[in-house]
Design an enzyme around this catalytic site. Structure first.
Site, PDB file in Angstrom:
ATOM      1  N   ARG A   1      -3.324  -1.918   3.142  1.00 61.49           N
ATOM      2  CA  ARG A   1      -3.589  -1.264   1.853  1.00 61.49           C
ATOM      3  C   ARG A   1      -3.009  -2.164   0.766  1.00 61.49           C
ATOM      4  O   ARG A   1      -1.814  -2.121   0.507  1.00 61.49           O
ATOM      5  CB  ARG A   1      -2.924   0.121   1.840  1.00 61.49           C
ATOM      6  CG  ARG A   1      -3.434   1.042   0.729  1.00 61.49           C
ATOM      7  CD  ARG A   1      -2.478   2.205   0.509  1.00 61.49           C
ATOM      8  NE  ARG A   1      -1.304   1.761  -0.205  1.00 61.49           N
ATOM      9  CZ  ARG A   1      -0.083   2.323  -0.100  1.00 61.49           C
ATOM     10  NH1 ARG A   1       0.119   3.348   0.685  1.00 61.49           N
ATOM     11  NH2 ARG A   1       0.924   1.833  -0.812  1.00 61.49           N
TER      12      ARG A   1
ATOM     13  N   HIS B   1      -1.145   3.608  -3.032  1.00 63.45           N
ATOM     14  CA  HIS B   1      -1.845   4.676  -2.312  1.00 63.45           C
ATOM     15  C   HIS B   1      -2.934   5.271  -3.205  1.00 63.45           C
ATOM     16  O   HIS B   1      -4.071   5.466  -2.790  1.00 63.45           O
ATOM     17  CB  HIS B   1      -0.861   5.763  -1.880  1.00 63.45           C
ATOM     18  CG  HIS B   1      -1.562   6.971  -1.331  1.00 63.45           C
ATOM     19  ND1 HIS B   1      -2.144   6.983  -0.095  1.00 63.45           N
ATOM     20  CD2 HIS B   1      -1.825   8.179  -1.884  1.00 63.45           C
ATOM     21  CE1 HIS B   1      -2.727   8.156   0.106  1.00 63.45           C
ATOM     22  NE2 HIS B   1      -2.545   8.888  -0.967  1.00 63.45           N
TER      23      HIS B   1
ATOM     24  N   TYR C   1       8.897   0.932  -2.813  1.00 64.43           N
ATOM     25  CA  TYR C   1       9.209   1.036  -1.386  1.00 64.43           C
ATOM     26  C   TYR C   1       8.659  -0.121  -0.535  1.00 64.43           C
ATOM     27  O   TYR C   1       8.875  -0.162   0.661  1.00 64.43           O
ATOM     28  CB  TYR C   1       8.721   2.379  -0.808  1.00 64.43           C
ATOM     29  CG  TYR C   1       7.228   2.638  -0.998  1.00 64.43           C
ATOM     30  CD1 TYR C   1       6.294   2.083  -0.140  1.00 64.43           C
ATOM     31  CD2 TYR C   1       6.767   3.450  -2.035  1.00 64.43           C
ATOM     32  CE1 TYR C   1       4.943   2.316  -0.306  1.00 64.43           C
ATOM     33  CE2 TYR C   1       5.412   3.693  -2.214  1.00 64.43           C
ATOM     34  CZ  TYR C   1       4.504   3.120  -1.349  1.00 64.43           C
ATOM     35  OH  TYR C   1       3.162   3.350  -1.517  1.00 64.43           O
TER      36      TYR C   1
HETATM   37  C1  LIG Z   1      -1.885  17.866   5.558  1.00 58.86           C
HETATM   38  C2  LIG Z   1      -1.543  16.917   4.461  1.00 58.86           C
HETATM   39  N1  LIG Z   1      -0.272  16.488   4.319  1.00 58.86           N
HETATM   40  C3  LIG Z   1       0.034  15.612   3.334  1.00 58.86           C
HETATM   41  C4  LIG Z   1      -0.932  15.178   2.465  1.00 58.86           C
HETATM   42  C5  LIG Z   1      -0.573  14.174   1.373  1.00 58.86           C
HETATM   43  N2  LIG Z   1      -1.143  12.879   1.727  1.00 58.86           N
HETATM   44  C6  LIG Z   1      -2.281  12.437   1.175  1.00 58.86           C
HETATM   45  S1  LIG Z   1      -2.727  10.941   1.773  1.00 58.86           S
HETATM   46  C7  LIG Z   1      -1.385  10.865   2.785  1.00 58.86           C
HETATM   47  C8  LIG Z   1      -1.139   9.648   3.659  1.00 58.86           C
HETATM   48  C9  LIG Z   1      -2.248   9.389   4.605  1.00 58.86           C
HETATM   49  O1  LIG Z   1      -2.011   8.150   5.222  1.00 58.86           O
HETATM   50  P1  LIG Z   1      -3.069   7.523   6.204  1.00 58.86           P
HETATM   51  O2  LIG Z   1      -3.605   8.560   7.114  1.00 58.86           O
HETATM   52  O3  LIG Z   1      -2.443   6.341   6.807  1.00 58.86           O
HETATM   53  O4  LIG Z   1      -4.280   7.101   5.239  1.00 58.86           O
HETATM   54  P2  LIG Z   1      -4.282   6.018   4.050  1.00 58.86           P
HETATM   55  O5  LIG Z   1      -3.970   6.784   2.782  1.00 58.86           O
HETATM   56  O6  LIG Z   1      -3.252   5.005   4.343  1.00 58.86           O
HETATM   57  O7  LIG Z   1      -5.661   5.479   4.023  1.00 58.86           O
HETATM   58  C10 LIG Z   1      -0.604  12.009   2.654  1.00 58.86           C
HETATM   59  C11 LIG Z   1       0.675  12.228   3.381  1.00 58.86           C
HETATM   60  C12 LIG Z   1      -2.238  15.655   2.645  1.00 58.86           C
HETATM   61  N3  LIG Z   1      -3.252  15.248   1.870  1.00 58.86           N
HETATM   62  N4  LIG Z   1      -2.532  16.509   3.651  1.00 58.86           N
END
Ligand SMILES: Cc1ncc(C[n+]2csc(CCOP(=O)(O)OP(=O)(O)O)c2C)c(N)n1
Ligand SMILES: [Mg+2]
Length: 375
Positions: free
Chosen positions: A272, A276, A285
């Site tokens: 990434r 985010h 971080y």
């Molecule tokens: C159930 C839930 N918990 C927390 C969140 C907040 N949240 C949004 S994106 C994310 C991280 C997801 O990481 P990853 O699966 O690695 O996908 P990336 O964003 O890196 O593409 C989180 C914790 C959420 N959307 N849904």
């Protein structure tokens, strides 16, 4: 050299020396074997990757200027998204995470409709009821972005199971991140898909981070692909910054799904490169050295070097492409921004098939406030 704290996220997995990793292009864009994707498609995909990157960069600036509320991009992950998109057959479905808008655009979803959603204007296909970059299109066989992590995965296997029951031969491409492999939805979907042998290809974009949590702090497995073993699902690890490798791996997984051969788990090792989302500041971080090491493996630069080696690309073509893409984006953004907002009345549509008295009363009140200039 890579630091030994960088386990087992994108960093460790994408090393050239990793014998498990499927690659076609090396870091310098040299083809290590003959690519399956024809040169004209490599060129078209290069253009799509650049368009996706420029769109993200522009919309991040638009958000900072206060013209939209939020943006979430896919910088650094363009090959992982578009390599899969290119392998899809028209009848296949996409169950997206939120970084795959380029896959939907690749299928012909109009940029203007996407920007209508980003600005939440009156033409927004989601009528202003979703966050920006929460796209969906039944016509393009793409499910709605499902913001709670991992919830698209049970949807994907349910859809594939329905197609299996109906005797339809199409695949579902489910996208998700490394973080989503810790979700309940992932466990449910992988269990069901393995047992029922449904036609899903699971594309895990392992971009090293789940917001501020590095992949190695989330999971102690050697590789996320190892998780698939426990569900009886075959797994492949692929260099997710190598468009040609992603296309080949995705083609095989989707073809297996279409032919009734069941699911495949594909771990796409990528990074990434951006925040985010616009609500995030990764400098708080993330080690800047890690970011620069990955910048050297950028999927767009790698494909460009490859095309230059093939005498299919040069500096003049690059300049012409950037000018064309930037003009297109600028004009489309200006158009979407000028459109009116959805009407206040539309807020009450689609709540019930027959609106209740209470809802109608609320609607009258909201419209009166709106007319009075307070809405
Ligand atoms: C159930 C839930 N918990 C927390 C969140 C907040 N949240 C949004 S994106 C994310 C991280 C997801 O990481 P990853 O699966 O690695 O996908 P990336 O964003 O890196 O593409 C989180 C914790 C959420 N959307 N849904
Ligand atoms: Mg991630």
């Amino acid at each position: 050299m890579l630091g030994n704290t960088e386990r087992p996220g994108g960093e460790r997995g994408a090393r050239a020396a990793d014998p498990d990793l499927v690659r076609v292009l090396d870091d310098e864009g040299r083809a290590m074997r003959k690519p399956v994707l024809p040169i004209e498609r490599r060129l078209a995909l290069y253009e799509a990757m650049v368009r996706s990157r420029r769109l993200d960069e522009r919309l991040e600036r638009v958000q900072r200027q206060g013209r939209i509320g939020f943006h979430i991009g896919s910088q650094g992950e363009e090959a992982a998204v578009l390599g899969v998109a290119e392998a899809l057959a028209p009848e296949d479905w996409i169950a997206p995470c939120y970084r795959e808008v380029a896959a939907l655009l690749h299928r012909g979803f109009p940029l203007e409709a996407h920007l209508d959603n980003v600005f939440g204007n009156a033409d927004d296909p989601n009528v202003g009821r979703q966050m920006p970059v929460h796209f969906a299109s039944r016509a393009h066989r793409c499910l709605s972005v499902s913001a709670p992590i991992g919830t698209q995965l049970p949807h994907a296997v349910g859809l594939a199971y329905a197609m299996k029951l109906r005797g339809e031969h199409a695949a579902v491409a489910a996208f998700f991140g490394d973080g989503a492999t810790s979700s309940q939805g992932f466990h449910d979907a992988m269990t069901f898909a393995g047992v029922m042998k449904v036609g899903v290809a699971f594309f895990c974009r392992n971009n090293g981070w789940a917001i501020s949590l590095p992949a190695h702090e989330q999971c102690a497995a050697r590789a996320l692909a190892d998780k698939a073993v426990g569900y009886g699902i075959p797994a492949v690890r692929c260099d997710g910054n190598d468009l040609l490798a992603v296309f080949e791996v995705a083609s095989r997984a989707l073809d297996t799904a279409r032919r009734g051969g069941g699911p495949t788990f594909v771990e796409l090792l990528t990074y990434r490169a951006g925040p985010h989302s616009t609500s995030d500041d990764p400098t708080r971080y993330r080690d800047p050295d890690e970011v620069s090491r990955w910048a050297a493996r950028d999927p767009i630069t790698r494909l460009r070097k490859h095309l230059e080696r093939e005498d299919a690309w040069d500096i003049d073509r690059e300049a012409a492409l950037l000018a064309r893409v930037d003009a297109e984006l600028k004009e489309a953004i200006a158009r979407a921004e000028k459109k009116p907002r959805p009407s206040v009345a539309s807020l009450f549509d689609d709540v019930y098939a027959e609106p209740t008295e209470a809802l109608l009363a609320q609607k009258r009140e909201a419209l009166a406030l709106d007319e009075g200039g307070e809405g």
